[in-house]
Design a protein around this motif. Structure first.
Motif, PDB file in Angstrom:
ATOM      1  N   SER A 114       0.829  -1.212   0.000  1.00 15.76           N
ATOM      2  CA  SER A 114       0.000   0.000   0.000  1.00 15.76           C
ATOM      3  C   SER A 114       0.860   1.259   0.000  1.00 15.76           C
ATOM      4  O   SER A 114       0.404   2.332  -0.374  1.00 15.76           O
ATOM      5  N   GLN A 115       2.126   1.104   0.430  1.00 18.21           N
ATOM      6  CA  GLN A 115       3.056   2.242   0.430  1.00 18.21           C
ATOM      7  C   GLN A 115       3.920   2.242  -0.838  1.00 18.21           C
ATOM      8  O   GLN A 115       4.869   3.030  -0.944  1.00 18.21           O
ATOM      9  N   GLY A 116       3.647   1.282  -1.722  1.00 23.17           N
ATOM     10  CA  GLY A 116       4.413   1.212  -2.962  1.00 23.17           C
ATOM     11  C   GLY A 116       5.795   0.600  -2.793  1.00 23.17           C
ATOM     12  O   GLY A 116       6.705   0.866  -3.567  1.00 23.17           O
ATOM     13  N   VAL A 117       5.934  -0.239  -1.766  1.00 28.65           N
ATOM     14  CA  VAL A 117       7.251  -0.830  -1.472  1.00 28.65           C
ATOM     15  C   VAL A 117       7.156  -2.352  -1.520  1.00 28.65           C
ATOM     16  O   VAL A 117       6.197  -2.927  -0.993  1.00 28.65           O
ATOM     17  N   ASP A 118       8.142  -2.988  -2.147  1.00 29.62           N
ATOM     18  CA  ASP A 118       8.235  -4.445  -2.071  1.00 29.62           C
ATOM     19  C   ASP A 118       9.316  -4.778  -1.043  1.00 29.62           C
ATOM     20  O   ASP A 118      10.507  -4.571  -1.306  1.00 29.62           O
ATOM     21  N   PRO A 119       8.931  -5.275   0.127  1.00 29.05           N
ATOM     22  CA  PRO A 119       9.933  -5.465   1.188  1.00 29.05           C
ATOM     23  C   PRO A 119      11.035  -6.448   0.803  1.00 29.05           C
ATOM     24  O   PRO A 119      12.153  -6.352   1.298  1.00 29.05           O
ATOM     25  N   LEU A 120      10.710  -7.394  -0.083  1.00 27.26           N
ATOM     26  CA  LEU A 120      11.717  -8.390  -0.456  1.00 27.26           C
ATOM     27  C   LEU A 120      12.771  -7.823  -1.402  1.00 27.26           C
ATOM     28  O   LEU A 120      13.782  -8.460  -1.668  1.00 27.26           O
ATOM     29  N   GLU A 121      12.525  -6.628  -1.891  1.00 32.45           N
ATOM     30  CA  GLU A 121      13.512  -5.980  -2.758  1.00 32.45           C
ATOM     31  C   GLU A 121      14.450  -5.081  -1.940  1.00 32.45           C
ATOM     32  O   GLU A 121      15.403  -4.534  -2.488  1.00 32.45           O
ATOM     33  N   LEU A 122      14.139  -4.920  -0.673  1.00 31.40           N
ATOM     34  CA  LEU A 122      14.928  -3.994   0.152  1.00 31.40           C
ATOM     35  C   LEU A 122      16.077  -4.719   0.831  1.00 31.40           C
ATOM     36  O   LEU A 122      15.991  -5.927   1.079  1.00 31.40           O
ATOM     37  N   PRO A 123      17.148  -3.987   1.173  1.00 30.79           N
ATOM     38  CA  PRO A 123      18.173  -4.610   2.002  1.00 30.79           C
ATOM     39  C   PRO A 123      17.613  -4.918   3.389  1.00 30.79           C
ATOM     40  O   PRO A 123      16.616  -4.320   3.819  1.00 30.79           O
ATOM     41  N   LEU A 124      18.271  -5.841   4.065  1.00 27.76           N
ATOM     42  CA  LEU A 124      17.779  -6.326   5.363  1.00 27.76           C
ATOM     43  C   LEU A 124      17.479  -5.186   6.343  1.00 27.76           C
ATOM     44  O   LEU A 124      16.423  -5.145   6.975  1.00 27.76           O
ATOM     45  N   ARG A 125      18.421  -4.243   6.459  1.00 32.59           N
ATOM     46  CA  ARG A 125      18.246  -3.182   7.465  1.00 32.59           C
ATOM     47  C   ARG A 125      17.005  -2.342   7.174  1.00 32.59           C
ATOM     48  O   ARG A 125      16.342  -1.867   8.089  1.00 32.59           O
ATOM     49  N   ARG A 126      16.677  -2.172   5.890  1.00 28.38           N
ATOM     50  CA  ARG A 126      15.500  -1.372   5.546  1.00 28.38           C
ATOM     51  C   ARG A 126      14.209  -2.117   5.901  1.00 28.38           C
ATOM     52  O   ARG A 126      13.261  -1.512   6.406  1.00 28.38           O
ATOM     53  N   VAL A 127      14.185  -3.413   5.627  1.00 23.63           N
ATOM     54  CA  VAL A 127      12.976  -4.185   5.979  1.00 23.63           C
ATOM     55  C   VAL A 127      12.769  -4.159   7.488  1.00 23.63           C
ATOM     56  O   VAL A 127      11.650  -3.936   7.973  1.00 23.63           O
ATOM     57  N   LEU A 128      13.874  -4.393   8.222  1.00 23.20           N
ATOM     58  CA  LEU A 128      13.739  -4.412   9.679  1.00 23.20           C
ATOM     59  C   LEU A 128      13.345  -3.029  10.205  1.00 23.20           C
ATOM     60  O   LEU A 128      12.587  -2.924  11.172  1.00 23.20           O
ATOM     61  N   ALA A 129      13.832  -1.987   9.542  1.00 21.33           N
ATOM     62  CA  ALA A 129      13.432  -0.635   9.946  1.00 21.33           C
ATOM     63  C   ALA A 129      11.937  -0.427   9.729  1.00 21.33           C
ATOM     64  O   ALA A 129      11.246   0.174  10.567  1.00 21.33           O
TER      65      ALA A 129
END
Lengths: 187, 137
Positions: A114-129
Protein backbone atom coordinates in the motif's frame (compact mmCIF):
# COMPACT_ATOMS: atom_id res chain seq x y z
CA UNK A 1 2.89 8.50 17.10
CA UNK A 2 5.86 8.06 19.47
CA UNK A 3 9.11 9.14 17.86
CA UNK A 4 12.36 7.25 17.93
CA UNK A 5 15.01 9.05 19.94
CA UNK A 6 18.34 10.08 18.54
CA UNK A 7 20.72 7.17 18.99
CA UNK A 8 17.99 4.54 18.79
CA UNK A 9 19.08 3.55 15.37
CA UNK A 10 22.60 2.99 14.13
CA UNK A 11 23.58 5.42 11.45
CA UNK A 12 26.02 3.40 9.40
CA UNK A 13 25.14 -0.26 9.04
CA UNK A 14 26.66 -2.05 6.07
CA UNK A 15 24.70 -3.84 3.40
CA UNK A 16 25.86 -7.27 2.34
CA UNK A 17 28.14 -8.28 0.75
CA UNK A 18 31.11 -7.16 2.79
CA UNK A 19 34.51 -8.45 3.74
CA UNK A 20 35.03 -10.47 6.91
CA UNK A 21 38.34 -11.26 8.49
CA UNK A 22 38.35 -14.21 10.87
CA UNK A 23 41.87 -14.14 12.34
CA UNK A 24 44.03 -14.64 9.21
CA UNK A 25 41.20 -15.99 7.07
CA UNK A 26 39.68 -13.59 4.56
CA UNK A 27 36.01 -14.29 3.88
CA UNK A 28 33.13 -12.62 2.14
CA UNK A 29 29.72 -12.34 3.77
CA UNK A 30 27.58 -12.66 0.66
CA UNK A 31 24.17 -11.20 0.15
CA UNK A 32 21.20 -13.55 0.10
CA UNK A 33 17.53 -13.02 -0.76
CA UNK A 34 15.93 -10.90 1.95
CA UNK A 35 13.07 -13.36 2.43
CA UNK A 36 15.52 -16.21 3.01
CA UNK A 37 17.50 -14.17 5.53
CA UNK A 38 14.33 -13.07 7.37
CA UNK A 39 13.22 -16.71 7.73
CA UNK A 40 16.58 -17.78 9.18
CA UNK A 41 16.83 -14.76 11.45
CA UNK A 42 13.30 -15.34 12.74
CA UNK A 43 14.26 -18.82 13.97
CA UNK A 44 17.78 -17.82 15.02
CA UNK A 45 19.24 -20.35 12.60
CA UNK A 46 22.76 -18.98 12.59
CA UNK A 47 24.18 -22.19 11.12
CA UNK A 48 22.13 -21.63 7.97
CA UNK A 49 23.14 -17.98 7.90
CA UNK A 50 26.77 -19.09 8.19
CA UNK A 51 26.41 -20.62 4.74
CA UNK A 52 26.58 -17.08 3.31
CA UNK A 53 30.22 -16.89 4.40
CA UNK A 54 32.49 -17.80 1.50
CA UNK A 55 34.55 -19.76 0.84
CA UNK A 56 32.52 -22.24 2.86
CA UNK A 57 35.17 -24.94 2.67
CA UNK A 58 37.67 -22.69 4.44
CA UNK A 59 35.20 -22.16 7.29
CA UNK A 60 34.56 -25.90 7.66
CA UNK A 61 38.26 -26.68 7.53
CA UNK A 62 38.90 -24.32 10.43
CA UNK A 63 36.16 -25.96 12.47
CA UNK A 64 37.54 -29.44 11.80
CA UNK A 65 41.24 -28.67 12.21
CA UNK A 66 42.30 -29.97 15.65
CA UNK A 67 45.22 -27.53 15.69
CA UNK A 68 42.97 -24.52 15.11
CA UNK A 69 41.40 -22.88 18.17
CA UNK A 70 38.31 -21.79 16.21
CA UNK A 71 35.15 -23.49 17.49
CA UNK A 72 31.47 -23.53 16.54
CA UNK A 73 30.92 -20.94 19.19
CA UNK A 74 33.30 -18.57 17.40
CA UNK A 75 31.43 -19.11 14.15
CA UNK A 76 28.15 -18.36 15.94
CA UNK A 77 29.53 -15.10 17.34
CA UNK A 78 30.96 -14.20 13.94
CA UNK A 79 27.61 -14.79 12.20
CA UNK A 80 25.88 -12.70 14.86
CA UNK A 81 28.35 -9.89 14.25
CA UNK A 82 27.82 -10.10 10.48
CA UNK A 83 24.05 -9.88 10.79
CA UNK A 84 24.28 -7.21 13.46
CA UNK A 85 26.17 -5.16 10.92
CA UNK A 86 23.79 -5.98 8.06
CA UNK A 87 20.66 -5.46 10.16
CA UNK A 88 21.87 -2.25 11.74
CA UNK A 89 20.75 -3.42 15.18
CA UNK A 90 21.81 -6.07 17.70
CA UNK A 91 21.36 -9.71 16.75
CA UNK A 92 18.57 -10.31 19.24
CA UNK A 93 16.67 -7.24 18.05
CA UNK A 94 17.07 -8.34 14.44
CA UNK A 95 15.72 -11.78 15.38
CA UNK A 96 12.65 -10.33 17.06
CA UNK A 97 11.93 -7.91 14.24
CA UNK A 98 12.32 -10.71 11.69
CA UNK A 99 10.03 -12.96 13.74
CA UNK A 100 7.40 -10.19 13.85
CA UNK A 101 7.61 -9.77 10.08
CA UNK A 102 7.42 -13.50 9.37
CA UNK A 103 4.53 -14.07 11.80
CA UNK A 104 2.40 -11.31 10.31
CA UNK A 105 3.79 -11.47 6.79
CA UNK A 106 0.53 -11.05 4.81
CA UNK A 107 -0.41 -7.93 6.77
CA UNK A 108 3.10 -6.51 6.67
CA UNK A 109 3.57 -7.26 2.98
CA UNK A 110 0.14 -5.79 2.24
CA UNK A 111 0.92 -2.62 4.14
CA UNK A 112 4.25 -2.30 2.32
CA UNK A 113 2.42 -2.75 -1.00
CA UNK A 114 0.00 0.00 0.00
CA UNK A 115 3.06 2.24 0.43
CA UNK A 116 4.41 1.21 -2.96
CA UNK A 117 7.25 -0.83 -1.47
CA UNK A 118 8.24 -4.45 -2.07
CA UNK A 119 9.93 -5.47 1.19
CA UNK A 120 11.72 -8.39 -0.46
CA UNK A 121 13.51 -5.98 -2.76
CA UNK A 122 14.93 -3.99 0.15
CA UNK A 123 18.17 -4.61 2.00
CA UNK A 124 17.78 -6.33 5.36
CA UNK A 125 18.25 -3.18 7.47
CA UNK A 126 15.50 -1.37 5.55
CA UNK A 127 12.98 -4.18 5.98
CA UNK A 128 13.74 -4.41 9.68
CA UNK A 129 13.43 -0.63 9.95
CA UNK A 130 9.99 -0.87 8.36
CA UNK A 131 8.96 -3.62 10.77
CA UNK A 132 10.10 -1.52 13.71
CA UNK A 133 8.28 1.47 12.30
CA UNK A 134 5.06 -0.54 12.05
CA UNK A 135 5.42 -1.89 15.58
CA UNK A 136 6.09 1.54 17.06
CA UNK A 137 3.41 3.18 14.96
CA UNK A 138 0.84 0.83 16.45
CA UNK A 139 1.60 1.91 20.05
CA UNK A 140 -1.20 3.81 21.75
CA UNK A 141 0.97 5.91 24.03
CA UNK A 142 4.51 6.52 25.24
CA UNK A 143 4.27 3.83 27.91
CA UNK A 144 3.39 1.18 25.36
CA UNK A 145 6.12 2.46 23.07
CA UNK A 146 8.70 2.11 25.85
CA UNK A 147 7.45 -1.37 26.62
CA UNK A 148 7.68 -2.42 22.97
CA UNK A 149 11.13 -0.90 22.70
CA UNK A 150 12.28 -2.91 25.71
CA UNK A 151 10.81 -6.08 24.23
CA UNK A 152 12.79 -5.50 21.07
CA UNK A 153 16.07 -4.20 22.39
CA UNK A 154 16.86 -5.91 25.69
CA UNK A 155 18.94 -9.06 25.26
CA UNK A 156 17.30 -12.28 26.38
CA UNK A 157 18.74 -14.83 28.80
CA UNK A 158 20.03 -16.95 25.94
CA UNK A 159 22.07 -13.99 24.77
CA UNK A 160 23.36 -13.32 28.26
CA UNK A 161 24.69 -16.88 28.40
CA UNK A 162 27.37 -15.97 25.94
CA UNK A 163 29.52 -13.92 28.22
CA UNK A 164 30.10 -10.26 27.64
CA UNK A 165 33.80 -10.63 26.89
CA UNK A 166 33.01 -12.88 23.97
CA UNK A 167 30.31 -10.58 22.73
CA UNK A 168 32.79 -7.75 22.83
CA UNK A 169 35.15 -9.82 20.72
CA UNK A 170 32.46 -10.73 18.24
CA UNK A 171 30.89 -7.37 17.95
CA UNK A 172 34.00 -5.97 16.46
CA UNK A 173 35.51 -2.58 16.01
CA UNK A 174 33.32 -1.99 12.97
CA UNK A 175 30.24 -2.79 15.03
CA UNK A 176 31.23 -0.49 17.85
CA UNK A 177 32.07 2.27 15.42
CA UNK A 178 28.56 1.94 14.06
CA UNK A 179 27.08 2.66 17.48
CA UNK A 180 29.47 5.47 18.20
CA UNK A 181 28.31 7.03 14.94
CA UNK A 182 24.75 6.47 16.12
CA UNK A 183 25.16 8.65 19.18
CA UNK A 184 27.44 6.70 21.47
CA UNK A 185 24.81 4.33 22.79
CA UNK A 186 25.76 0.70 22.88
CA UNK A 187 23.18 -2.05 23.25
CA UNK B 1 34.19 -1.63 1.62
CA UNK B 2 33.38 -2.54 5.22
CA UNK B 3 35.60 -5.18 6.78
CA UNK B 4 34.32 -6.91 9.87
CA UNK B 5 37.05 -8.43 11.99
CA UNK B 6 36.68 -11.31 14.42
CA UNK B 7 39.54 -12.57 16.53
CA UNK B 8 39.34 -16.03 18.05
CA UNK B 9 40.14 -16.05 21.73
CA UNK B 10 42.84 -18.68 22.03
CA UNK B 11 43.49 -18.26 25.74
CA UNK B 12 40.51 -20.31 26.89
CA UNK B 13 41.11 -23.28 24.62
CA UNK B 14 42.27 -26.52 26.13
CA UNK B 15 42.63 -29.83 24.41
CA UNK B 16 42.24 -32.39 27.15
CA UNK B 17 42.67 -36.06 26.60
CA UNK B 18 40.93 -38.94 28.31
CA UNK B 19 42.23 -42.43 28.84
CA UNK B 20 39.95 -45.37 28.42
CA UNK B 21 40.50 -49.09 28.62
CA UNK B 22 39.28 -51.97 26.56
CA UNK B 23 40.06 -55.33 28.19
CA UNK B 24 42.86 -53.80 30.18
CA UNK B 25 44.48 -52.15 27.17
CA UNK B 26 44.73 -48.39 27.49
CA UNK B 27 43.95 -45.89 24.76
CA UNK B 28 43.94 -42.11 24.74
CA UNK B 29 40.97 -40.22 23.30
CA UNK B 30 41.47 -36.63 22.23
CA UNK B 31 38.65 -34.19 22.86
CA UNK B 32 36.96 -33.45 19.54
CA UNK B 33 36.31 -29.95 18.37
CA UNK B 34 32.72 -28.77 18.81
CA UNK B 35 31.93 -29.22 15.14
CA UNK B 36 33.27 -32.78 15.23
CA UNK B 37 31.42 -33.51 18.44
CA UNK B 38 28.12 -32.35 16.96
CA UNK B 39 28.76 -34.38 13.79
CA UNK B 40 29.44 -37.52 15.84
CA UNK B 41 26.40 -37.07 18.05
CA UNK B 42 24.15 -36.57 15.02
CA UNK B 43 25.65 -39.62 13.33
CA UNK B 44 25.09 -41.76 16.43
CA UNK B 45 21.46 -40.69 16.70
CA UNK B 46 20.83 -41.98 13.21
CA UNK B 47 22.96 -45.11 13.46
CA UNK B 48 20.45 -47.92 13.76
CA UNK B 49 22.26 -50.45 11.62
CA UNK B 50 25.55 -52.17 12.35
CA UNK B 51 27.17 -50.68 9.25
CA UNK B 52 26.19 -47.16 10.35
CA UNK B 53 27.59 -47.78 13.81
CA UNK B 54 30.78 -49.04 12.22
CA UNK B 55 30.98 -45.80 10.22
CA UNK B 56 30.54 -43.77 13.43
CA UNK B 57 33.30 -45.78 15.02
CA UNK B 58 35.52 -45.06 12.01
CA UNK B 59 34.86 -41.33 12.39
CA UNK B 60 35.63 -41.52 16.09
CA UNK B 61 38.92 -43.31 15.42
CA UNK B 62 39.87 -40.69 12.81
CA UNK B 63 38.85 -37.59 14.71
CA UNK B 64 39.29 -38.40 18.37
CA UNK B 65 42.35 -40.61 18.63
CA UNK B 66 45.94 -40.30 17.57
CA UNK B 67 46.69 -42.43 14.52
CA UNK B 68 48.76 -45.00 16.41
CA UNK B 69 46.11 -45.65 19.07
CA UNK B 70 43.39 -45.62 16.41
CA UNK B 71 45.05 -48.28 14.27
CA UNK B 72 45.79 -50.43 17.34
CA UNK B 73 42.11 -50.33 18.30
CA UNK B 74 40.91 -50.82 14.72
CA UNK B 75 43.14 -53.91 14.38
CA UNK B 76 41.57 -55.41 17.49
CA UNK B 77 38.10 -54.54 16.27
CA UNK B 78 38.63 -56.34 13.00
CA UNK B 79 40.43 -59.31 14.53
CA UNK B 80 37.96 -62.21 14.85
CA UNK B 81 40.06 -63.78 17.60
CA UNK B 82 39.63 -60.70 19.81
CA UNK B 83 36.68 -60.59 22.11
CA UNK B 84 35.78 -57.01 21.32
CA UNK B 85 32.63 -55.72 19.71
CA UNK B 86 30.73 -52.57 18.93
CA UNK B 87 27.73 -53.69 20.91
CA UNK B 88 27.45 -54.47 24.60
CA UNK B 89 27.65 -58.13 25.56
CA UNK B 90 27.93 -60.35 28.63
CA UNK B 91 31.66 -59.69 28.49
CA UNK B 92 31.25 -55.95 29.02
CA UNK B 93 30.42 -52.73 27.29
CA UNK B 94 30.86 -52.52 23.55
CA UNK B 95 32.87 -49.81 21.88
CA UNK B 96 29.75 -47.82 21.04
CA UNK B 97 28.99 -47.49 24.75
CA UNK B 98 32.53 -46.34 25.42
CA UNK B 99 32.29 -43.77 22.64
CA UNK B 100 28.92 -42.58 23.96
CA UNK B 101 30.33 -42.17 27.47
CA UNK B 102 33.24 -40.14 26.14
CA UNK B 103 30.91 -37.94 24.09
CA UNK B 104 28.64 -37.43 27.10
CA UNK B 105 31.62 -36.40 29.18
CA UNK B 106 32.75 -33.84 26.62
CA UNK B 107 29.16 -32.75 26.09
CA UNK B 108 28.94 -31.89 29.79
CA UNK B 109 32.16 -29.87 29.54
CA UNK B 110 31.03 -27.87 26.53
CA UNK B 111 27.32 -28.14 27.25
CA UNK B 112 26.55 -24.65 28.44
CA UNK B 113 28.49 -23.11 25.61
CA UNK B 114 26.85 -25.28 22.95
CA UNK B 115 23.37 -24.81 24.37
CA UNK B 116 23.90 -21.05 24.44
CA UNK B 117 24.38 -21.16 20.68
CA UNK B 118 21.32 -23.35 20.20
CA UNK B 119 22.88 -26.79 19.88
CA UNK B 120 21.36 -29.60 21.93
CA UNK B 121 23.93 -31.52 23.93
CA UNK B 122 21.95 -34.54 25.03
CA UNK B 123 23.77 -37.61 23.79
CA UNK B 124 21.41 -40.45 23.03
CA UNK B 125 21.94 -44.09 22.37
CA UNK B 126 21.59 -45.06 18.74
CA UNK B 127 18.10 -45.67 17.50
CA UNK B 128 17.11 -49.32 17.98
CA UNK B 129 17.53 -51.61 15.04
CA UNK B 130 14.49 -51.48 12.81
CA UNK B 131 12.81 -54.83 12.49
CA UNK B 132 11.11 -55.79 9.31
CA UNK B 133 7.38 -56.36 9.83
CA UNK B 134 6.46 -60.02 10.20
CA UNK B 135 5.18 -61.50 7.01
CA UNK B 136 1.68 -62.87 7.07
CA UNK B 137 1.44 -66.48 6.22
Amino acid sequence: MPRLRSGDWPKSPADLPFAVRWDDLKLTARSAPTGWVLGRLATGDWLELASTLRPRRAVTERLLDPNDAAELRDLCLLVRAVYTQAAGCPWWTARRLAASAVTAWPQFDGWCASQGVDPLELPLRRVLALVRFRIMEGCKDQAEAESRKTELDVPGPEDARLDSADLRAAESAAFMAMYVAGGGETP
Amino acid sequence: MTTLTYTTDTSRRIAPTLEFQVDGETYVAIKPKQYTWVSLVRAIKGAAEFEEQLAVMGSFLNWCMDPEDASRLARRLHDPTQNIDLRDSDQGPGLMTIVLDLLKHWGREDGQELEAIGIATKVERPAPRKRAPAKKR
